[in-house]
Design a protein around this motif. Sequence first.
Motif, mmCIF file in Angstrom:
data_model
loop_
_atom_site.group_PDB
_atom_site.id
_atom_site.type_symbol
_atom_site.label_atom_id
_atom_site.label_comp_id
_atom_site.label_asym_id
_atom_site.label_seq_id
_atom_site.Cartn_x
_atom_site.Cartn_y
_atom_site.Cartn_z
ATOM 1 N N VAL A 112 0.834 -1.207 0.000
ATOM 2 C CA VAL A 112 0.000 0.000 0.000
ATOM 3 C C VAL A 112 0.865 1.252 0.000
ATOM 4 N N VAL A 113 1.947 1.232 0.752
ATOM 5 C CA VAL A 113 2.852 2.373 0.830
ATOM 6 C C VAL A 113 3.717 2.451 -0.416
ATOM 7 N N LYS A 114 4.284 1.331 -0.830
ATOM 8 C CA LYS A 114 5.189 1.329 -1.988
ATOM 9 C C LYS A 114 4.482 1.758 -3.267
ATOM 10 N N GLN A 115 3.188 1.491 -3.368
ATOM 11 C CA GLN A 115 2.448 1.844 -4.577
ATOM 12 C C GLN A 115 1.957 3.293 -4.588
ATOM 13 N N GLY A 116 2.259 4.046 -3.540
ATOM 14 C CA GLY A 116 1.863 5.446 -3.502
ATOM 15 C C GLY A 116 0.383 5.655 -3.267
ATOM 16 N N LEU A 117 -0.261 4.707 -2.596
ATOM 17 C CA LEU A 117 -1.697 4.814 -2.353
ATOM 18 C C LEU A 117 -2.016 5.658 -1.123
ATOM 19 N N VAL A 118 -1.002 5.942 -0.318
ATOM 20 C CA VAL A 118 -1.163 6.759 0.889
ATOM 21 C C VAL A 118 -0.355 8.033 0.715
ATOM 22 N N ASP A 119 -0.994 9.170 0.862
ATOM 23 C CA ASP A 119 -0.297 10.445 0.722
ATOM 24 C C ASP A 119 0.420 10.847 1.999
ATOM 25 N N CYS A 120 -0.198 10.573 3.122
ATOM 26 C CA CYS A 120 0.396 10.918 4.412
ATOM 27 C C CYS A 120 0.094 9.807 5.405
ATOM 28 N N LEU A 121 1.097 9.448 6.172
ATOM 29 C CA LEU A 121 0.977 8.364 7.146
ATOM 30 C C LEU A 121 1.312 8.906 8.526
ATOM 31 N N ILE A 122 0.421 8.649 9.483
ATOM 32 C CA ILE A 122 0.742 8.923 10.886
ATOM 33 C C ILE A 122 0.919 7.569 11.554
ATOM 34 N N SER A 123 2.134 7.325 12.008
ATOM 35 C CA SER A 123 2.525 5.983 12.442
ATOM 36 C C SER A 123 3.009 5.967 13.875
ATOM 37 N N ASP A 124 3.225 4.752 14.344
ATOM 38 C CA ASP A 124 3.787 4.434 15.653
ATOM 39 C C ASP A 124 2.691 4.345 16.728
ATOM 40 N N PRO A 125 2.912 3.499 17.703
ATOM 41 C CA PRO A 125 1.868 3.277 18.717
ATOM 42 C C PRO A 125 1.651 4.496 19.599
ATOM 43 N N PHE A 126 0.396 4.696 19.968
ATOM 44 C CA PHE A 126 0.065 5.740 20.935
ATOM 45 C C PHE A 126 0.722 5.411 22.268
ATOM 46 N N ASP A 127 1.359 6.403 22.892
ATOM 47 C CA ASP A 127 2.040 6.220 24.166
ATOM 48 C C ASP A 127 1.501 7.255 25.148
ATOM 49 N N VAL A 128 0.658 6.785 26.068
ATOM 50 C CA VAL A 128 -0.012 7.690 26.992
ATOM 51 C C VAL A 128 0.971 8.373 27.940
ATOM 52 N N SER A 129 2.198 7.848 28.059
ATOM 53 C CA SER A 129 3.187 8.465 28.946
ATOM 54 C C SER A 129 3.912 9.627 28.285
ATOM 55 N N MET A 130 3.736 9.783 26.975
ATOM 56 C CA MET A 130 4.397 10.855 26.243
ATOM 57 C C MET A 130 3.550 12.126 26.274
ATOM 58 N N GLY A 131 4.163 13.228 25.907
ATOM 59 C CA GLY A 131 3.426 14.476 25.787
ATOM 60 C C GLY A 131 2.454 14.436 24.624
ATOM 61 N N GLN A 132 1.588 15.436 24.555
ATOM 62 C CA GLN A 132 0.608 15.529 23.476
ATOM 63 C C GLN A 132 0.585 16.981 22.999
ATOM 64 N N THR A 133 1.541 17.316 22.174
ATOM 65 C CA THR A 133 1.661 18.692 21.713
ATOM 66 C C THR A 133 1.567 18.816 20.199
ATOM 67 N N LYS A 134 1.622 17.719 19.452
ATOM 68 C CA LYS A 134 1.713 17.781 17.994
ATOM 69 C C LYS A 134 0.347 17.647 17.333
#
Length: 211
Positions: A112-134
């Motif tokens: 799906v990624v290699k074929q250019g079917l996704v324009d923008c990807l938000i990845s990585d697991p949610f981590d409740v111990s991290m900040g939330q500023t982005k």
Amino acid sequence: MKLALSRVHFPVTTLGPGRRLGIWVQGCSIRCPGCISSDTWAKRGPDVEVAELLDRVRPWLQVCDGITISGGEPFEQPEALEQLLHAIRQLSGGSVLVYSGLPLEALASCDVVKQGLVDCLISDPFDVSMGQTKYLRGSDNQRMTCLTALGHEVFGSLDRHATDSDRRLDVMFDSDGEVWLAGIPSRGDMARLQLILENQGTYLRTTEARS
């Protein structure tokens, strides 16, 4: 081919720029503590034909500014996701944003990624111990990656800190009377809303997973 589907909604204005078609898939084995969408974790067999889903959303695809796919974990249904995105490319010129709890490095080799079917990807697991500023992210460890020219055009300026005006939610009403909130709430927002409503005699069930 069938897809395990949680829900669809249009318009969604809190998960990417413009008026977007939101598609949530069902099933996630990552199950991040504190996830706001624990109702999409439970696995079930694929139950909606991709062609049937496309027929359902076709009118929205013709007027939306983009498509946001979340869940659940979309990449746990790779074949159905690929078929869906190929068809979306034919029906809409809007940008495609996909949320995944998998690391970016694990997704780079996906078809799906290699074929250019996704324009923008938000990845990585949610981590409740991290900040939330982005902007558009539930925790600051999550990465926004533009994968196509359209992705850079639409999302290139959005890899930034969230502003007060970004902190809003869409309210969605289902045909059975259920009310859904779409977007990325700030930490504790759901608990505060639950307390306010209960003090007014209204019961609220949230889908936020306990951390």
